[in-house]
Motif scaffolding. Structure first.
Motif, short mmCIF file in Angstrom:
data_model
loop_
_atom_site.label_atom_id
_atom_site.label_comp_id
_atom_site.label_asym_id
_atom_site.label_seq_id
_atom_site.Cartn_x
_atom_site.Cartn_y
_atom_site.Cartn_z
N ALA A 44 16.84 11.68 19.31
CA ALA A 44 17.51 11.49 18.68
C ALA A 44 18.86 10.85 19.58
N VAL A 45 20.56 10.28 19.00
CA VAL A 45 20.80 9.99 19.87
C VAL A 45 21.48 10.50 20.83
N GLY A 46 21.32 9.39 21.87
CA GLY A 46 21.90 10.30 23.53
C GLY A 46 20.38 10.38 24.21
N SER A 47 19.72 10.26 23.24
CA SER A 47 18.58 11.06 24.15
C SER A 47 17.53 9.83 25.11
N GLU A 48 16.75 9.91 26.00
CA GLU A 48 16.20 9.06 26.92
C GLU A 48 14.99 8.99 26.84
N LEU A 49 14.72 7.20 26.60
CA LEU A 49 13.13 7.33 27.71
C LEU A 49 12.95 6.57 28.73
N HIS A 50 12.40 7.38 29.85
CA HIS A 50 12.37 6.92 31.26
C HIS A 50 11.04 6.16 31.00
N HIS A 51 10.98 4.57 31.55
CA HIS A 51 9.95 3.64 31.74
C HIS A 51 10.42 3.05 32.60
N SER A 52 9.15 2.42 33.31
CA SER A 52 9.02 0.91 34.41
C SER A 52 8.61 0.16 33.32
N PHE A 53 9.29 -0.86 34.02
CA PHE A 53 9.15 -2.36 33.10
C PHE A 53 7.99 -3.46 34.80
N GLY A 54 7.72 -4.35 33.64
CA GLY A 54 7.01 -5.55 35.35
C GLY A 54 5.47 -5.05 35.08
N ALA A 55 5.02 -5.22 36.21
CA ALA A 55 3.57 -5.80 36.89
C ALA A 55 3.05 -4.79 38.03
N TRP A 56 2.70 -4.21 37.68
CA TRP A 56 2.05 -3.23 39.72
C TRP A 56 1.60 -5.12 40.66
N PRO A 57 2.10 -4.81 41.52
CA PRO A 57 3.41 -3.77 42.33
C PRO A 57 4.73 -3.84 41.96
N ALA A 58 5.57 -4.67 41.11
CA ALA A 58 6.76 -4.44 41.23
C ALA A 58 7.19 -4.36 40.02
N VAL A 59 7.46 -3.20 39.98
CA VAL A 59 7.74 -2.33 39.12
C VAL A 59 9.18 -1.50 39.06
N ILE A 60 9.49 -1.66 37.60
CA ILE A 60 11.01 -1.41 38.07
C ILE A 60 11.46 0.09 37.16
N ASP A 61 11.68 0.80 38.12
CA ASP A 61 12.08 2.18 37.34
C ASP A 61 13.59 2.06 35.89
N ASP A 62 13.18 2.01 34.76
CA ASP A 62 14.67 2.64 34.57
C ASP A 62 14.61 3.07 32.72
N THR A 63 15.69 2.93 31.47
CA THR A 63 15.77 3.81 30.78
C THR A 63 15.65 3.47 29.72
N THR A 64 15.74 3.69 28.33
CA THR A 64 16.14 3.21 26.82
C THR A 64 16.97 4.35 26.20
N VAL A 65 18.02 4.15 26.32
CA VAL A 65 18.71 5.32 25.40
C VAL A 65 18.80 5.41 23.91
N SER A 66 18.34 5.70 23.19
CA SER A 66 19.15 6.41 21.12
C SER A 66 20.84 6.49 20.90
N ILE A 67 20.88 4.73 20.40
CA ILE A 67 21.92 4.44 20.17
C ILE A 67 22.64 5.62 19.05
#
Length: 161
Positions: A44-67
């Motif tokens: 749904a619009v405004g909802s988020e996915l909380h994911h990480s990107f990159g390869a371990w151990p250089a992993v960064i936590d971030d989000t994607t939001v449905s527009i």
């Protein structure tokens, strides 16, 4: 802005079923390495996915939001990937006979990624999103064509990846 197009052997609803399952996000999005949380309201619009990107151990936590969420035709998401910035991703699906034409567009909208000249950025995004659509084909086509060769497998057999 980078643009990739692929024909998948499935219905648009099959493509959107994959997108709607937020836990599958790292399975088809190149660079996403793990899911931490999926909002109950996803996609749904405004909802988020909380994911990480990159390869371990250089992993960064971030989000994607449905527009925008208009299944089985269109989905628009804003992906955060700091310190690189943010990107707007648009996925469109249109039926073509028994198949579906899927188009993905991506553009940097905030952060250092906007400073990279568009032609240079587009080369990297184009390669990344070709693989993203390749992975999406495995998942969406696999829902309906388990016994047949998927377009992703056909592509590999013909010498592409």
């Amino acid at each position: 802005m980078s643009l990739n197009v692929r024909v998948l052997r499935c219905a648009p609803a099959d493509v959107f079923a994959v997108i709607a399952d937020g836990w599958l996000f790292p399975s088809w999005v190149v660079g996403a390495s793990r899911m931490r949380e999926v909002d109950d309201a996803w996609p749904a619009v405004g909802s988020e996915l909380h994911h990480s990107f990159g390869a371990w151990p250089a992993v960064i936590d971030d989000t994607t939001v449905s527009i925008e969420w208009d299944p089985p035709r269109r989905a628009v998401m804003k992906a955060r990937g700091w310190p690189l910035g943010e990107a707007l991703i648009t996925l469109d699906a249109k039926p073509r006979g028994d198949d579906t034409v899927v188009r993905i567009q991506e553009e940097a909208v905030a952060g250092p990624g906007r400073l990279i000249p568009a032609p240079l950025l587009d080369v990297g995004l184009h390669v990344r999103n070709a693989e993203t659509l390749h992975r999406l084909a495995y998942l969406a086509e696999g829902r309906v064509h388990r016994a047949e060769r998927s377009t992703a497998e056909q592509e590999i057999a013909e010498g592409g990846e």
